[in-house]
Design a protein around this motif. Structure first.
Motif, short mmCIF file in Angstrom:
data_model
loop_
_atom_site.label_atom_id
_atom_site.label_comp_id
_atom_site.label_asym_id
_atom_site.label_seq_id
_atom_site.Cartn_x
_atom_site.Cartn_y
_atom_site.Cartn_z
N LEU A 71 0.75 -1.19 0.09
CA LEU A 71 0.15 -0.02 -0.10
C LEU A 71 1.03 1.13 0.17
CD1 LEU A 71 -2.92 -0.87 2.38
CD2 LEU A 71 -2.87 -1.19 -0.05
N THR A 72 1.95 1.24 0.66
CA THR A 72 2.94 2.49 0.53
C THR A 72 3.49 2.75 -0.75
OG1 THR A 72 3.59 2.12 2.99
CG2 THR A 72 5.00 3.36 1.73
N ALA A 73 3.80 1.59 -1.59
CA ALA A 73 4.54 1.74 -2.79
C ALA A 73 3.54 2.41 -3.71
CB ALA A 73 5.04 0.38 -3.31
N LEU A 74 2.19 1.74 -3.56
CA LEU A 74 1.11 2.06 -4.51
C LEU A 74 0.66 3.53 -4.37
CD1 LEU A 74 -0.81 1.53 -6.89
CD2 LEU A 74 -2.42 0.57 -5.13
N GLY A 75 0.70 3.92 -3.14
CA GLY A 75 0.34 5.26 -2.76
C GLY A 75 1.13 6.34 -3.21
N LEU A 76 2.57 6.18 -2.94
CA LEU A 76 3.54 7.02 -3.27
C LEU A 76 3.36 7.16 -5.00
CD1 LEU A 76 6.32 5.98 -1.31
CD2 LEU A 76 4.99 8.09 -1.08
N THR A 77 3.19 6.03 -5.60
CA THR A 77 3.43 6.08 -7.29
C THR A 77 2.20 6.78 -7.66
OG1 THR A 77 4.49 3.69 -7.19
CG2 THR A 77 3.41 4.44 -9.32
N LEU A 78 1.02 6.66 -7.06
CA LEU A 78 -0.24 7.31 -7.57
C LEU A 78 -0.16 8.69 -7.51
CD1 LEU A 78 -3.17 5.25 -5.71
CD2 LEU A 78 -3.10 5.65 -8.29
N VAL A 79 0.39 9.25 -6.62
CA VAL A 79 0.74 10.85 -6.33
C VAL A 79 1.69 11.13 -7.52
CG1 VAL A 79 1.71 12.48 -5.03
CG2 VAL A 79 0.51 10.75 -3.93
N LEU A 80 2.88 10.42 -7.92
CA LEU A 80 4.04 10.58 -8.51
C LEU A 80 3.29 10.59 -9.90
CD1 LEU A 80 6.96 11.41 -9.14
CD2 LEU A 80 7.21 8.79 -9.41
N TYR A 81 2.52 9.57 -10.39
CA TYR A 81 1.93 9.53 -11.93
C TYR A 81 1.12 10.52 -12.23
CZ TYR A 81 4.18 4.93 -12.97
OH TYR A 81 4.74 3.82 -13.28
N ALA A 82 0.09 11.07 -11.10
CA ALA A 82 -0.81 12.04 -11.48
C ALA A 82 0.08 13.39 -11.77
CB ALA A 82 -1.54 12.20 -9.95
N LEU A 83 1.20 13.74 -10.93
CA LEU A 83 2.08 14.75 -11.53
C LEU A 83 2.59 14.69 -12.67
CD1 LEU A 83 4.01 15.28 -7.85
CD2 LEU A 83 2.17 16.77 -8.67
N VAL A 84 3.10 13.65 -13.09
CA VAL A 84 3.68 13.46 -14.41
C VAL A 84 2.81 13.31 -15.46
CG1 VAL A 84 5.46 11.69 -15.67
CG2 VAL A 84 5.79 12.16 -13.38
N GLY A 85 1.65 12.83 -15.22
CA GLY A 85 0.51 12.91 -16.30
C GLY A 85 0.05 14.32 -16.73
N GLY A 86 -0.05 15.00 -15.70
CA GLY A 86 -0.56 16.54 -15.74
C GLY A 86 0.53 17.30 -16.29
N THR A 87 1.79 16.93 -15.99
CA THR A 87 2.79 17.72 -16.46
C THR A 87 3.05 17.60 -18.28
OG1 THR A 87 4.13 17.53 -14.46
CG2 THR A 87 5.39 18.27 -16.49
N VAL A 88 3.07 16.19 -18.43
CA VAL A 88 3.09 15.92 -19.97
C VAL A 88 1.92 16.46 -20.99
CG1 VAL A 88 4.92 14.06 -19.64
CG2 VAL A 88 2.40 13.64 -19.82
N LEU A 89 0.94 16.41 -20.32
CA LEU A 89 -0.24 16.93 -20.83
C LEU A 89 -0.30 18.53 -21.08
CD1 LEU A 89 -3.13 15.88 -22.27
CD2 LEU A 89 -3.89 15.91 -20.01
N LEU A 90 0.08 18.94 -19.95
CA LEU A 90 0.19 20.62 -19.98
C LEU A 90 1.15 21.07 -21.01
CD1 LEU A 90 -0.87 23.12 -18.77
CD2 LEU A 90 0.96 22.85 -17.01
N ALA A 91 2.23 20.34 -20.84
CA ALA A 91 3.39 20.77 -21.95
C ALA A 91 3.37 20.49 -23.27
CB ALA A 91 4.87 20.16 -21.24
N LEU A 92 2.71 19.34 -23.85
CA LEU A 92 2.70 18.67 -25.07
C LEU A 92 1.27 19.15 -25.63
CD1 LEU A 92 4.82 15.50 -24.61
CD2 LEU A 92 5.52 17.95 -25.13
N GLY A 93 0.11 19.05 -24.87
CA GLY A 93 -1.07 18.99 -25.36
C GLY A 93 -1.41 17.56 -25.99
N PRO A 94 -2.75 17.01 -25.95
CA PRO A 94 -3.22 15.72 -26.24
C PRO A 94 -2.58 15.29 -27.52
CG PRO A 94 -5.08 17.08 -25.46
CD PRO A 94 -4.04 18.20 -25.63
N GLU A 95 -2.56 16.21 -28.61
CA GLU A 95 -2.23 15.70 -29.90
C GLU A 95 -0.80 15.20 -29.97
OE1 GLU A 95 -3.89 18.30 -29.59
OE2 GLU A 95 -6.07 17.93 -29.89
N ARG A 96 -0.05 16.37 -29.57
CA ARG A 96 1.50 16.14 -29.40
C ARG A 96 1.97 14.84 -28.59
NH1 ARG A 96 5.78 20.45 -28.01
NH2 ARG A 96 7.95 19.50 -28.07
N LEU A 97 1.07 14.85 -27.53
CA LEU A 97 1.57 13.87 -26.59
C LEU A 97 1.39 12.26 -27.11
CD1 LEU A 97 2.30 12.55 -23.80
CD2 LEU A 97 -0.14 13.14 -23.07
N ALA A 98 0.04 12.25 -27.72
CA ALA A 98 -0.38 10.89 -28.41
C ALA A 98 0.60 10.52 -29.36
CB ALA A 98 -1.74 11.08 -29.12
#
Length: 414
Positions: A222-249
């Motif tokens: 549960l500790t490993a999953l909780g830490l990873t959930l937070v990190l993935y949300a931050l990274v996913g939001g960042t790449v979407l914000l930086a690239l936009g959906p089309e460029r990211l795809a």
């Protein structure tokens, strides 16, 4: 289980177990899975990430309470046999071995894409599989030590990438909110993103090597999953914000592209290669232990059940896995490998939730509703994956079932 000749040594503590879980998740998935998710869901990939995280949390609670009751090698293969019967256990074990072998190929190919020059990527990926199999061969304590270094470097670089990517992005935050939402696309993206989460229960497959497993395993998962959930949300939001959906795809390396032109870009590529190696290292350990458990019960050839007299690892299973993995990276495609892996692993966790649902009250750590949600979620996400992944997964499952049925018929004749 007594410490006999064929038992594995209990050497891992809570810290080592959390690190192995983190290194299994913070691997190639965070650097590769956001692009195919954006291709099917656009900006809705963040909703898909939330769905994948919810299903992963249900699965993690099931795995945690099962691992506390059955602290032995094999993970859900053992839980399915103990709680549901031999065939559900076999379905889980076979799905895990096949799906995670595809994951090994995906991790190795991601490493090579970042670290090897064109034309040398597939041979480099095969060499990575063989080299890390050798690390596992000489003992799980070295696996934990290497994983600790890799996951520390990768997490630090990802956090820097979030900071730099958000700071240099020229898009409005509105890009994070989808204007049109296809729920089938969201579910398909969740199934693909699940590939990046699926390492949290790697600790359970190492249950025979963890000290004080009833306390350590649930806490580590549960500790490993909780830490990873937070990190993935931050990274996913960042790449979407930086690239936009089309460029990211369309991106082959979205995290690196999000910080392109900055001092951090070369470090991101190094971190991606290290992350893929770290996840590959933990995958090889987990698949080897599940193969060991299946061989002990006759669901795989019995000679795979051998434990090395000095290193106390399932050495024959790991040698076979290394050879198969090295061959796969020469012929498979990365995105196909992600879909195929997700299909197998989602079925594996569907069995885990069903097994946890049957546990008595005094063994339960979470309400049964979570296990019902977990089963439904796993099956829905598996069915929503690309048709080629679903068809390939069904064919391989039928082949495995045919092998087990044929072996049982031959044994009954004898």
């Amino acid at each position: 289980m007594s410490a006999g000749e064929d038992d594995l040594a209990r050497r891992l503590g809570t810290g080592d177990a959390v690190v192995i879980g983190l290194s299994s998740m913070v691997g190639a998935g965070v650097f590769a899975a956001f692009a195919p998710a954006a291709a099917v869901a656009g900006a809705g990939l963040l909703v898909g990430l939330a769905v994948a995280g919810l299903v992963a949390w249900c699965n993690a609670t099931a795995s945690a309470q099962l691992a506390a009751q059955y602290p032995t090698s094999g993970g859900t293969y053992v839980y399915g046999r103990e709680r549901l019967g031999a065939w559900p256990g076999f379905l889980a074990g076979w799905s895990f071995v096949v799906g995670k072998t595809a994951s090994c190929a995906a991790m190795a190919l991601t490493f090579a894409a970042y670290a090897a020059p064109p034309g040398w990527q597939r041979p480099s990926a095969a060499l990575a599989v063989l080299a890390l199999a050798a690390v596992n061969y000489v003992g799980v304590t070295r696996t934990a030590a290497v994983a600790r270094v890799i996951v520390t470097v990768v997490v630090l670089v990802l956090l820097l990438a979030v900071t730099v990517g958000v700071g240099t992005a020229d898009r409005d935050l509105a890009v994070l909110v989808p204007t049109e939402l296809s729920w089938f696309g969201v579910l398909q993206s969740a199934g693909l993103l699940f590939f990046a989460f699926a390492g949290y229960a790697r600790v359970a497959t190492l249950g025979e090597e963890v000290r004080d497993p009833e306390r350590v395993i649930p806490r580590a998962i549960l500790t490993a999953l909780g830490l990873t959930l937070v990190l993935y949300a931050l990274v996913g939001g960042t790449v979407l914000l930086a690239l936009g959906p089309e460029r990211l795809a369309a991106s082959a390396a979205p995290v690196a592209e999000a910080v392109a032109g900055t001092w951090l870009a070369p470090l991101v590529r190094v971190a991606a290669a290290l992350a893929a190696l770290g996840a590959l290292l933990a995958l090889l350990a987990g698949i080897g232990r599940t193969s060991l458990a299946m061989a002990r019960n006759g669901d795989l050839p019995g000679w795979l059940a051998a434990v090395h007299p000095r290193f106390r690892v399932p050495h024959r299973a790991e040698v076979v896995l290394a050879v198969v993995g090295a061959v796969l990276v020469l012929v498979v495609d990365l995105r196909e490998a992600i879909g195929f892996s997700s299909f197998g692993v989602l079925l594996y966790y569907a069995v885990a939730n069903a097994a946890a649902f049957t546990q008595p009250r005094h063994r339960r750590r979470s309400p049964r509703l979570l296990q019902v949600l977990g089963v439904v979620g796993c099956l829905v996400l598996a069915a929503s994956l690309p048709p080629t992944a679903v068809a390939g997964g069904v064919v391989v499952l039928l082949a495995g079932a045919g092998y087990r049925y044929g072996r049982g018929r031959r044994a009954s004749r004898r």
